[in-house]
Design a protein around this motif. Structure first.
Motif, PDB file in Angstrom:
ATOM      1  N   ALA A  95     -75.691  41.889  10.141  1.00  0.00           N
ATOM      2  CA  ALA A  95     -75.942  43.040  11.021  1.00  0.00           C
ATOM      3  C   ALA A  95     -77.259  43.738  10.706  1.00  0.00           C
ATOM      4  O   ALA A  95     -78.020  44.077  11.620  1.00  0.00           O
ATOM      5  CB  ALA A  95     -74.783  44.027  10.923  1.00  0.00           C
ATOM      6  N   LEU A  96     -77.560  43.938   9.431  1.00  0.00           N
ATOM      7  CA  LEU A  96     -78.819  44.589   9.050  1.00  0.00           C
ATOM      8  C   LEU A  96     -80.013  43.733   9.467  1.00  0.00           C
ATOM      9  O   LEU A  96     -80.991  44.240  10.022  1.00  0.00           O
ATOM     10  CB  LEU A  96     -78.853  44.863   7.545  1.00  0.00           C
ATOM     11  N   GLU A  97     -79.935  42.440   9.210  1.00  0.00           N
ATOM     12  CA  GLU A  97     -81.032  41.541   9.582  1.00  0.00           C
ATOM     13  C   GLU A  97     -81.216  41.481  11.094  1.00  0.00           C
ATOM     14  O   GLU A  97     -82.346  41.426  11.588  1.00  0.00           O
ATOM     15  CB  GLU A  97     -80.761  40.137   9.021  1.00  0.00           C
ATOM     16  N   LEU A  98     -80.106  41.531  11.840  1.00  0.00           N
ATOM     17  CA  LEU A  98     -80.219  41.533  13.307  1.00  0.00           C
ATOM     18  C   LEU A  98     -80.872  42.818  13.807  1.00  0.00           C
ATOM     19  O   LEU A  98     -81.650  42.786  14.759  1.00  0.00           O
ATOM     20  CB  LEU A  98     -78.849  41.339  13.956  1.00  0.00           C
ATOM     21  N   ARG A  99     -80.568  43.953  13.161  1.00  0.00           N
ATOM     22  CA  ARG A  99     -81.218  45.212  13.555  1.00  0.00           C
ATOM     23  C   ARG A  99     -82.722  45.138  13.294  1.00  0.00           C
ATOM     24  O   ARG A  99     -83.522  45.590  14.118  1.00  0.00           O
ATOM     25  CB  ARG A  99     -80.598  46.401  12.814  1.00  0.00           C
ATOM     26  N   GLU A 100     -83.098  44.570  12.160  1.00  0.00           N
ATOM     27  CA  GLU A 100     -84.527  44.401  11.859  1.00  0.00           C
ATOM     28  C   GLU A 100     -85.175  43.452  12.864  1.00  0.00           C
ATOM     29  O   GLU A 100     -86.288  43.689  13.339  1.00  0.00           O
ATOM     30  CB  GLU A 100     -84.709  43.873  10.437  1.00  0.00           C
ATOM     31  N   TYR A 101     -84.488  42.378  13.183  1.00  0.00           N
ATOM     32  CA  TYR A 101     -84.984  41.398  14.160  1.00  0.00           C
ATOM     33  C   TYR A 101     -85.165  42.064  15.523  1.00  0.00           C
ATOM     34  O   TYR A 101     -86.163  41.860  16.208  1.00  0.00           O
ATOM     35  CB  TYR A 101     -83.990  40.234  14.239  1.00  0.00           C
ATOM     36  N   ALA A 102     -84.194  42.901  15.902  1.00  0.00           N
ATOM     37  CA  ALA A 102     -84.269  43.620  17.169  1.00  0.00           C
ATOM     38  C   ALA A 102     -85.475  44.560  17.192  1.00  0.00           C
ATOM     39  O   ALA A 102     -86.149  44.685  18.213  1.00  0.00           O
ATOM     40  CB  ALA A 102     -82.987  44.394  17.431  1.00  0.00           C
ATOM     41  N   GLY A 103     -85.754  45.193  16.066  1.00  0.00           N
ATOM     42  CA  GLY A 103     -86.940  46.055  15.985  1.00  0.00           C
ATOM     43  C   GLY A 103     -88.202  45.274  16.222  1.00  0.00           C
ATOM     44  O   GLY A 103     -89.120  45.737  16.902  1.00  0.00           O
ATOM     45  N   TRP A 104     -88.259  44.067  15.680  1.00  0.00           N
ATOM     46  CA  TRP A 104     -89.417  43.186  15.908  1.00  0.00           C
ATOM     47  C   TRP A 104     -89.504  42.792  17.384  1.00  0.00           C
ATOM     48  O   TRP A 104     -90.589  42.775  17.959  1.00  0.00           O
ATOM     49  CB  TRP A 104     -89.288  41.958  15.003  1.00  0.00           C
ATOM     50  N   LEU A 105     -88.360  42.489  18.004  1.00  0.00           N
ATOM     51  CA  LEU A 105     -88.365  42.100  19.419  1.00  0.00           C
ATOM     52  C   LEU A 105     -88.870  43.234  20.311  1.00  0.00           C
ATOM     53  O   LEU A 105     -89.554  42.988  21.306  1.00  0.00           O
ATOM     54  CB  LEU A 105     -86.943  41.744  19.886  1.00  0.00           C
ATOM     55  N   ALA A 106     -88.496  44.449  19.951  1.00  0.00           N
ATOM     56  CA  ALA A 106     -88.847  45.599  20.802  1.00  0.00           C
ATOM     57  C   ALA A 106     -90.261  46.104  20.579  1.00  0.00           C
ATOM     58  O   ALA A 106     -90.748  46.932  21.346  1.00  0.00           O
ATOM     59  CB  ALA A 106     -87.848  46.739  20.543  1.00  0.00           C
TER      60      ALA A 106
END
Length: 107
Positions: A95-106
């Motif tokens: 979950a933490l890594e996905l949130r970081e990944y989402a930040g990169w996507l946005a």
């Protein structure tokens, strides 16, 4: 002379906002995302997540990415492993890594 407050533009913006909210409801639904997420390529899933993120639907984007990632394997975007450790079988992003990944996507 161009109108600064063009009513048709405002109506289109409202329709777009409403459409994006409907899209977020669909792709952010865990049951739907779990059933179909794995059928999308990582780049397709990322594109959907990016639209959701940029339109303010972060929770829905994370649900979508998480459900899509459940089907990921080695060499997929949402899968991680230690290349130097032959015993490491890898795992999907947490979950933490996905949130970081989402930040990169946005970004």
């Amino acid at each position: 002379m161009e109108l600064l407050c063009d009513p048709s533009r405002m109506m289109k913006r409202d329709a777009l906002t409403e459409s994006l909210a409907m899209m977020a409801d669909v792709f952010g639904d865990g049951m739907f995302a779990s059933h179909v997420g794995g059928f999308f390529t990582c780049s397709e899933a990322d594109s959907i997540a990016r639209v959701l993120l940029l339109s303010g639907h972060r929770d829905e984007a994370l649900t979508w990415l998480s459900c899509h990632a459940d089907g990921d394997e080695v060499d997929d975007s949402h899968f991680t492993y230690d290349e130097d450790d032959p015993k490491d079988e890898g795992r999907v992003l947490n979950a933490l890594e996905l949130r970081e990944y989402a930040g990169w996507l946005a970004a």
